[in-house]
Design a protein around this motif. Structure first.
Motif, short mmCIF file in Angstrom:
data_model
loop_
_atom_site.label_atom_id
_atom_site.label_comp_id
_atom_site.label_asym_id
_atom_site.label_seq_id
_atom_site.Cartn_x
_atom_site.Cartn_y
_atom_site.Cartn_z
N ALA A 86 23.75 36.81 -62.89
CA ALA A 86 24.75 37.08 -61.85
C ALA A 86 25.48 38.38 -62.12
N THR A 87 25.80 38.66 -63.36
CA THR A 87 26.46 39.92 -63.71
C THR A 87 25.57 41.11 -63.40
N ALA A 88 24.29 41.02 -63.73
CA ALA A 88 23.37 42.13 -63.46
C ALA A 88 23.24 42.38 -61.96
N VAL A 89 23.14 41.33 -61.17
CA VAL A 89 23.03 41.48 -59.72
C VAL A 89 24.32 42.09 -59.16
N LEU A 90 25.46 41.65 -59.64
CA LEU A 90 26.73 42.20 -59.16
C LEU A 90 26.90 43.66 -59.54
N LEU A 91 26.50 44.03 -60.74
CA LEU A 91 26.58 45.44 -61.14
C LEU A 91 25.67 46.31 -60.28
N GLU A 92 24.47 45.83 -59.99
CA GLU A 92 23.55 46.57 -59.13
C GLU A 92 24.14 46.73 -57.73
N ASN A 93 24.67 45.65 -57.18
CA ASN A 93 25.24 45.71 -55.83
C ASN A 93 26.47 46.61 -55.78
N LEU A 94 27.27 46.61 -56.81
CA LEU A 94 28.47 47.45 -56.85
C LEU A 94 28.11 48.93 -56.83
N LEU A 95 27.09 49.30 -57.56
CA LEU A 95 26.66 50.70 -57.55
C LEU A 95 26.04 51.08 -56.21
N GLU A 96 25.32 50.17 -55.59
CA GLU A 96 24.75 50.45 -54.27
C GLU A 96 25.85 50.63 -53.23
N PHE A 147 36.62 42.17 -63.35
CA PHE A 147 36.31 41.81 -61.98
C PHE A 147 34.88 41.29 -61.83
N VAL A 148 33.92 41.94 -62.41
CA VAL A 148 32.52 41.51 -62.28
C VAL A 148 32.29 40.22 -63.07
N GLY A 149 32.86 40.13 -64.26
CA GLY A 149 32.73 38.92 -65.06
C GLY A 149 33.36 37.71 -64.38
N ASP A 150 34.52 37.92 -63.76
CA ASP A 150 35.17 36.82 -63.04
C ASP A 150 34.34 36.37 -61.85
N ALA A 151 33.77 37.32 -61.12
CA ALA A 151 32.92 36.98 -59.98
C ALA A 151 31.66 36.25 -60.44
N ALA A 152 31.11 36.65 -61.58
CA ALA A 152 29.92 35.97 -62.10
C ALA A 152 30.25 34.55 -62.54
N TYR A 153 31.43 34.35 -63.14
CA TYR A 153 31.83 32.99 -63.51
C TYR A 153 31.99 32.11 -62.29
N MET A 154 32.48 32.69 -61.19
CA MET A 154 32.65 31.90 -59.97
C MET A 154 31.32 31.47 -59.37
N GLN A 155 30.29 32.25 -59.57
CA GLN A 155 28.97 31.93 -59.01
C GLN A 155 28.24 30.86 -59.80
N CYS A 156 28.55 30.76 -61.10
CA CYS A 156 27.85 29.83 -61.98
C CYS A 156 28.70 28.59 -62.20
N ASP A 157 28.16 27.43 -61.90
CA ASP A 157 28.85 26.19 -62.19
C ASP A 157 28.72 25.91 -63.67
#
Length: 159
Positions: A86-96, A147-157
């Motif tokens: 989830a962190t890798a996907v969020l980092l990729e999307n943030l740069l895009e 911010f990215v770590g918090d968003a990744a925690y929210m995506q993972c149960d």
């Protein structure tokens, strides 16, 4: 996490960071100030960058949705692996998103001296952030990116 994840989960957690690393390399390559530094590593990255750039444009959306639905939202995978994916996907999307918004700016700002400094700072910050995330994944730790770590925690149960 009570114990360090197995080595294969740590390796699998580091693999999705290759795409943000590719996007960072693309941004850094376009900024000519980083070219002498990047030429030292060009032998290692050129074949991978060429291979990744050969995919059709729709592939990245399909890839992001597939690993999000197939890994991040599936509880059968360990939380450690799901968090790093989830962190890798969020980092990729943030740069895009930064690239798209940067393209909306006037050419004098986007391609001028201010744009050069902005993209240099962005490339260096992203390069070190992605490398730190890879280091944390291989060490068996959670990457703490603001911010990215918090968003990744929210995506993972947690279950």
């Amino acid at each position: 996490m009570r114990e360090k994840p197995k080595w294969w989960y740590r390796t699998l957690a580091a693999i999705p960071y290759l795409l943000p690393l590719h996007a960072t390399w693309t941004v850094a390559e376009s900024v000519f100030r980083l070219s002498p530094f990047l030429e030292e590593f060009e032998f290692f990255a050129d074949s991978f960058n060429w291979y990744v750039a050969s995919f059709p444009p729709w592939f990245w959306m399909a890839y992001s949705m597939a690993i999000y639905l197939g890994i991040v939202r599936q509880r059968r995978w360990p939380h450690f692996l799901r968090f790093h994916v989830a962190t890798a996907v969020l980092l990729e999307n943030l740069l895009e998103v930064a690239s798209i918004v940067g393209g909306w700016l006037p050419a004098t700002v986007f391609r001028g001296k201010a744009g050069l400094h902005f993209w240099t700072a962005t490339a260096v910050a992203y390069l070190f952030t992605v490398l730190e995330c890879v280091r944390c994944a291989l060490a068996g730790m959670y990457a703490d990116v603001p911010f990215v770590g918090d968003a990744a925690y929210m995506q993972c149960d947690y279950f």
